[in-house]
Design an enzyme around this catalytic site. Structure first.
Site, PDB file in Angstrom:
ATOM      1  N   ARG A  59      32.863   2.490  19.495  1.00  0.00           N
ATOM      2  CA  ARG A  59      31.473   2.057  19.743  1.00  0.00           C
ATOM      3  C   ARG A  59      30.884   2.786  20.953  1.00  0.00           C
ATOM      4  NH1 ARG A  59      30.322  -2.527  22.196  1.00  0.00           N
ATOM      5  NH2 ARG A  59      32.138  -3.616  21.386  1.00  0.00           N
ATOM      6  N   TYR A 112       6.391   3.632   9.829  1.00  0.00           N
ATOM      7  CA  TYR A 112       7.285   3.145   8.795  1.00  0.00           C
ATOM      8  C   TYR A 112       7.249   1.608   8.786  1.00  0.00           C
ATOM      9  CZ  TYR A 112      11.666   2.054   6.484  1.00  0.00           C
ATOM     10  OH  TYR A 112      12.606   1.521   5.656  1.00  0.00           O
ATOM     11  N   ASP A 184       8.861   9.731  16.079  1.00  0.00           N
ATOM     12  CA  ASP A 184       9.692   9.639  14.884  1.00  0.00           C
ATOM     13  C   ASP A 184       9.448  10.919  14.081  1.00  0.00           C
ATOM     14  OD1 ASP A 184      10.683   9.211  12.307  1.00  0.00           O
ATOM     15  OD2 ASP A 184      10.292   7.058  12.363  1.00  0.00           O
ATOM     16  N   LYS A 209      17.492  10.744   5.690  1.00  0.00           N
ATOM     17  CA  LYS A 209      16.544  11.544   4.907  1.00  0.00           C
ATOM     18  C   LYS A 209      16.968  13.022   4.903  1.00  0.00           C
ATOM     19  CE  LYS A 209      14.514   7.577   4.461  1.00  0.00           C
ATOM     20  NZ  LYS A 209      14.642   6.798   5.620  1.00  0.00           N
TER      21      LYS A 209
HETATM   22  N1  PLP Z   1      11.320   6.234  10.134  1.00  0.00           N
HETATM   23  C1  PLP Z   1      10.817   6.699   8.997  1.00  0.00           C
HETATM   24  C2  PLP Z   1       9.648   7.620   9.028  1.00  0.00           C
HETATM   25  C3  PLP Z   1      11.369   6.320   7.772  1.00  0.00           C
HETATM   26  O1  PLP Z   1      10.838   6.779   6.624  1.00  0.00           O
HETATM   27  C4  PLP Z   1      12.465   5.420   7.768  1.00  0.00           C
HETATM   28  C5  PLP Z   1      13.073   4.971   6.503  1.00  0.00           C
HETATM   29  O2  PLP Z   1      12.550   5.205   5.435  1.00  0.00           O
HETATM   30  C6  PLP Z   1      12.948   4.948   8.990  1.00  0.00           C
HETATM   31  C7  PLP Z   1      12.374   5.382  10.159  1.00  0.00           C
HETATM   32  C8  PLP Z   1      14.112   3.996   9.045  1.00  0.00           C
HETATM   33  O3  PLP Z   1      15.293   4.653   8.753  1.00  0.00           O
HETATM   34  P1  PLP Z   1      16.582   3.960   8.090  1.00  0.00           P
HETATM   35  O4  PLP Z   1      16.209   3.543   6.707  1.00  0.00           O
HETATM   36  O5  PLP Z   1      17.608   5.041   8.145  1.00  0.00           O
HETATM   37  O6  PLP Z   1      16.911   2.792   8.947  1.00  0.00           O
END
Ligand code: PLP
Length: 403
Positions: A59, A112, A184, A209
């Protein structure tokens, strides 16, 4: 410094790993272990006291995970990086690190859905308020900032309308006011955009992704421009909340990231073709793709991104039911949330990724019920178009019959 000497395409393959330390193993070994043994009690004491480098417990750090952390740190031009069990674990770790009760967050107009949910939760439980700001001009951004603003959180391009935000402008304002900026960068991947180079303090990815690229891992990555601050996050929010990445997931991501540059170019090539096809289609009311000369962020994307990316959304000329019927008629293209995979994926934001967002907020974000988001995959673009075309024909025929 040794780092950043090579080109991106080389860094994704090699950085962070030296096979000579691991008996010549070409690929980084998988350290599938929860803990690490000490040679004696004194060594354990020194490691816990931070007087000797070395692993303690997974961890707090793991050699396989470290390869991935070092690689993403270099690709995003940071000084420290941490891997998490999901993109949302990375989002929550950085927000918990930066914010306390009474603080305020200025956030891009679209984020998101789960980031939206987290901000709502932080407001209700910890009185950390937030405002979704129009960041299309410096003046509007400044208007949204209050004396309590402790973080500017930006997603660009914004999901799913693909509006881009001028990161240089945001970071300049933030620097002047000493407010940290978190970006992000999931939609662009480090291949297309590097927010730290433009002045951001933190950049994060849902590694699920493009970084993974194969749809077999859920993971998150956070990169910071200060090594000390990243170490603080490692030993506080990451260690104590505990949303770490497993060594096996890191191992899969190391494999996936090696092909990031070639995959991204193919995603971008395909998206360009699909966007032209959709734009010319009689059943499409609008497309949202920053590579389209008519998109409001066309110029911005050109300046800020290497290429406009592999995601686009489009509005069907019709109702929510028609949009859903269209999805159901697709053969090869899969109905799924997530993005950045080899397979082309389609989803319906208003009932899927953004269903948690209240309808009036969705309307402000430009998410209508006839909007569909396409994550353009690596297949032949002709096959993708053919699948879209046959589905359009079926839905059009049904609409005519119903008239
Ligand atoms: N940020 C964006 C732009 C996303 O599209 C996503 C998920 O689709 C996330 C964060 C969250 O990621 P995770 O699903 O890996 O927790």
């Amino acid at each position: 410094m040794e780092r950043n000497k090579k080109r991106f395409e080389t860094e994704v393959v090699h950085t962070g790993y030296d096979s000579s330390h691991y008996q010549g193993s070409l690929t980084p070994p998988l350290f599938q272990t929860s803990t690490f043994t000490f040679e004696n009690a004194a060594q354990g004491e020194k490691r816990f006291a931070g007087q000797e480098e070395g692993y303690i417990y997974s961890r707090l750090g793991n050699p396989t995970v470290k390869v991935l952390e070092d690689r993403i740190m270099t690709l995003e031009h940071g000084e420290g990086a941490l891997a998490f069990g999901s993109g949302m674990a990375a989002v929550s770790a950085v927000l918990f690190h930066l914010l306390k009760s009474g603080d305020h967050v200025v956030c891009s107009r679209g984020v998101y859905g789960c980031t939206f949910g987290l901000l709502e939760m932080m407001e209700k439980k910890f009185s950390i308020t937030h405002e979704y700001a129009d960041m299309s001009s410096e003046e509007l951004l400044r208007q949204a900032i209050t004396e309590n603003t402790a973080c500017i959180y930006v997603e660009t391009p914004i999901n799913p309308t693909m509006e881009c935000i001028d990161l240089k402008m945001v970071c300049q304002v933030a620097m002047e006011l000493e407010i940290p900026v978190v970006v992000d960068n999931t939609f662009s991947s480090p291949y297309l955009q590097n927010p730290i180079k433009l002045g951001a303090d933190f950049v994060l990815h849902s590694a699920t992704k493009y970084i993974c690229g194969h749809g077999d891992v859920v993971g998150g990555l956070l990169v910071g421009k200060s090594a000390e601050e990243m170490q603080e996050i490692r030993m506080t929010t990451q260690k104590d909340i505990g949303g770490i990445m497993s060594p096996f997931d890191a191992w899969l991501l190391i494999r996936g990231i090696k092909t990031l540059a070639v995959r991204m170019d193919r995603h971008c090539d395909n998206a360009e073709k699909i966007a032209s096809y959709l734009k010319a289609h009689s059943m499409v009311k609008a497309i949202h793709y920053p590579g389209d000369a008519d998109h409001p962020s066309f110029r911005m994307a050109k300046d800020q991104m290497k290429r406009p990316g592999g995601i686009l959304s489009f509005e069907i000329n019709g109702t929510k039911e028609m949009a859903q019927a269209f999805m159901d008629e697709l053969n090869m293209i899969k109905i799924a949330v997530s993005l950045g995979d080899a397979e082309t994926l389609i989803q319906h934001p208003s009932t899927m990724t953004h269903s948690v967002v209240p309808p009036e907020v969705r309307a402000k974000m430009g998410i209508t019920d006839s909007l569909l988001r396409l994550s353009v995959g690596l297949e032949s673009w002709e096959d993708i178009c053919e699948d879209l075309e046959q589905a359009f024909k079926k839905v059009e025929k049904r609409a005519v019959q119903m008239q």
